[in-house]
Design an enzyme around this catalytic site. Structure first.
Site, PDB file in Angstrom:
ATOM      1  N   SER A 228       5.716  33.466 -20.824  1.00 13.17           N
ATOM      2  CA  SER A 228       5.084  32.585 -19.851  1.00 13.17           C
ATOM      3  C   SER A 228       4.756  31.237 -20.512  1.00 13.17           C
ATOM      4  O   SER A 228       5.657  30.598 -21.057  1.00 13.17           O
ATOM      5  CB  SER A 228       3.857  33.274 -19.255  1.00 13.17           C
ATOM      6  OG  SER A 228       3.412  32.588 -18.116  1.00 13.17           O
ATOM      7  N   ASP A 454      10.552  36.654 -10.481  1.00 16.18           N
ATOM      8  CA  ASP A 454       9.310  36.241 -11.126  1.00 16.18           C
ATOM      9  C   ASP A 454       8.509  35.310 -10.213  1.00 16.18           C
ATOM     10  O   ASP A 454       9.006  34.269  -9.799  1.00 16.18           O
ATOM     11  CB  ASP A 454       9.624  35.531 -12.445  1.00 16.18           C
ATOM     12  CG  ASP A 454       8.420  35.438 -13.361  1.00 16.18           C
ATOM     13  OD1 ASP A 454       7.330  35.052 -12.887  1.00 16.18           O
ATOM     14  OD2 ASP A 454       8.570  35.724 -14.562  1.00 16.18           O
ATOM     15  N   HIS A 484       6.405  39.425 -13.389  1.00 22.54           N
ATOM     16  CA  HIS A 484       6.317  38.297 -14.309  1.00 22.54           C
ATOM     17  C   HIS A 484       6.837  38.732 -15.677  1.00 22.54           C
ATOM     18  O   HIS A 484       6.172  39.475 -16.393  1.00 22.54           O
ATOM     19  CB  HIS A 484       4.865  37.834 -14.392  1.00 22.54           C
ATOM     20  CG  HIS A 484       4.655  36.571 -15.158  1.00 22.54           C
ATOM     21  ND1 HIS A 484       5.504  35.490 -15.071  1.00 22.54           N
ATOM     22  CD2 HIS A 484       3.669  36.204 -16.022  1.00 22.54           C
ATOM     23  CE1 HIS A 484       5.056  34.517 -15.847  1.00 22.54           C
ATOM     24  NE2 HIS A 484       3.944  34.936 -16.446  1.00 22.54           N
TER      25      HIS A 484
END
Length: 515
Positions: A228, A454, A484
């Site tokens: 991320s 995602d 995610h």
């Protein structure tokens, strides 16, 4: 809403709380000060996490009985003055468990946020990376401004309870004024309580910290696993130190070409896609979906629930109520992982009967609140890092003009994400740039993994990261999945590709697709 994501450790805390609740209901050498470059880390058994790290107990021993070790690394407060004041950065490691002659070095993790504590997240997910530990010391850290690393402090716990009860999707001028006032109070508290650290929490500062960390750990190259926001940090590191990049993996990839507005709009589309997939999944199961007869019915009922909550909240986690904003945040939190869709179904089903506890627990996890009412500093750090990084500043008139585009992207999340752009409007520190520079000519190959489902870092960002890194650097792999990130989906194809590169140096073919 996190930009681009909240720490995955919050999901672990959510599982524990929900289970209880539901049961009862440039490449050259960096110029470091020699004392810092040559410092020795005093590794010791890890203490219990601090309140800013999220609280809880000390990490449990590893499956083989080894204990997690913690240390503090000194770094310059101001990288433009490397011989000036220092700050302490909290580190954690699990030493390599394989044969000593096969050890490659340290593998440094950043799990995202920005604002997530790596010191608490790595042990929470340590077993997921057991195979990587056969050849690496697994290492993570609290970036500057986070957790134990000179944490940014803004509002106290009681003030945060009130702050998160506010209406974050104003319908009229009075509600707009209240939202702006609350944002100004939050930002002013950050400046009052953390004035010294605020100018020094940019991603470029954290990247320089990682290069110092590389040297202190004794590694010639930085071997890295970024997730991320950790992909943005990794990209900035590669830009600053291309010749120091070792074997690196980027998973759940931030689009480095976007402004904050474009990123928020992309998230609106991403979370709407995830909601669409959740609704389709619920009604496609063999048993009846308890929250709707069709996918459109599921989404329509959610929309009606949020409208009802805007007018009249329902009981949440006593004494707090589940508001429209808290419910929206709870829904978003559950969409980060397909493993949490069952909790979202349960939470919605209960909310339709007037019980908002499950959605409130999910919302609390998003905001870093534990069951004792203590908040980690993830929200404060998230705002501080984003506002120090991002140059654009948006006002209410600008947001109002953009609302139609956000609502078109997501009827459910559009307003929520559009109004979140006000967060940096009155921030005390100027933002650095419109978007990060990640061009890294000459760097070693970086495996870049995009997940088609995602919600927080939409799939298209992976391809743009590859292009921005430059020819011969980024190697894209596509995972056709939900949630995610990709590695922790346990997909065999994805994990084989990651293990092949990090453990054996085998770069997968560009364009590989896993499903």
């Amino acid at each position: 809403m996190p930009n681009p994501s909240r720490l995955r450790a919050a999901l672990t805390a959510t599982v524990v709380t929900l289970s209880v609740l539901l049961a009862g209901c440039g490449g050259g050498s960096q110029e470091h000060d020699e004392d810092l470059k040559d410092q020795k880390l005093g590794w010791k058994d890890c203490p219990a996490p601090s309140e800013a790290e999220g609280g809880g107990g000390a990490p449990s021993p590893l499956p083989d009985g080894d204990k997690w070790q913690c240390a503090t690394m000194k770094a310059p407060l101001d990288w433009d003055d490397p011989k000036g004041d220092t700050i302490g950065l909290a580190l954690i490691r699990a030493k390599a468990g394989g044969e000593a002659d096969r050890r490659i070095g340290s593998l440094v993790f950043n799990f995202g946020g920005p604002g997530g504590s790596g010191v608490t997240t790595l042990p929470a997910f340590g077993q997921d990376y057991a195979k990587l530990r056969t050849r690496y010391d697994l290492v993570s850290f609290d970036p500057r401004g986070v957790g134990r690393s000179d944490p940014v402090e803004c509002l106290d716990d009681k003030q945060l309870d009130t702050y998160f009860q506010q209406d974050a999707t104003p319908d009229d001028r009075a509600e707009q004024t209240e939202l702006v006032d609350n944002t100004e109070k939050f930002n002013a508290a950050c400046e009052k309580n953390s004035k010294k650290i605020l100018p020094h929490v940019r991603t470029t500062d954290a990247a320089r910290d990682m290069d110092l960390m590389r040297q202190v750990l004794g590694d010639e190259k930085l071997h890295y696993f970024g997730i991320s926001y950790g992909t943005e940090l990794g990209g900035v590191y590669a830009h600053l130190f291309p010749k120091h990049v070792g074997r690196a993996v980027f998973d759940a990839v931030v689009d480095p070409t976007q402004t904050p507005e474009e990123s928020s709009l992309g998230q609106a589309k991403g979370f709407q896609l995830a909601l669409d997939n959740f609704a389709e999944d619920c009604v496609s199961k063999t048993e009846d979906c308890p929250i709707g007869d069709t996918a459109d019915d599921v989404k329509a009922r959610i929309a009606r629930l949020l409208k009802d909550l805007d007018r009249k909240p329902i009981p949440g986690v006593f004494p707090r109520e589940l508001t429209e904003t808290a419910a929206t945040g709870g829904i978003a939190q559950a969409l980060y992982s397909k493993d949490f869709w069952e909790y979202l179904t349960e939470g919605l089903d209960q909310a339709y009967d007037g019980d908002g506890r499950v959605l409130m627990v999910l919302s609390d996890a998003l905001n870093g609140r534990n069951e004792d009412g203590q908040y980690s500093n993830i929200t404060a750090a998230n705002v501080a890092i984003n506002c120090a990084d991002d140059k654009p500043r948006y006002d209410t008139a600008y947001v109002e003009r953009k609302l139609p585009a956000f609502r078109d992207a997501s009827p459910l999340f559009g307003d929520y994400l559009a109004w979140s752009m006000l967060g940096c409007t009155d921030w005390a520190v100027a933002g650095a740039a419109d978007h990060p520079d990640v061009a890294a000519p000459g760097a070693a190959p970086i495996l870049v993994i995009g997940n088609t489902g995602d919600p927080a870092t939409p799939y298209e960002g992976a391809g743009r990261m590859v292009d921005a890194l430059g020819k011969g650097v980024g190697v894209e792999l596509t995972y056709k999945g939900q949630g995610h990130g990709a590695y922790d989906s346990k997909n065999r194809c994805v994990q084989d590709a990651v293990h092949g590169y990090l453990l054996d140096g085998k770069v997968p073919a560009a364009g590989t697709v896993c499903s």
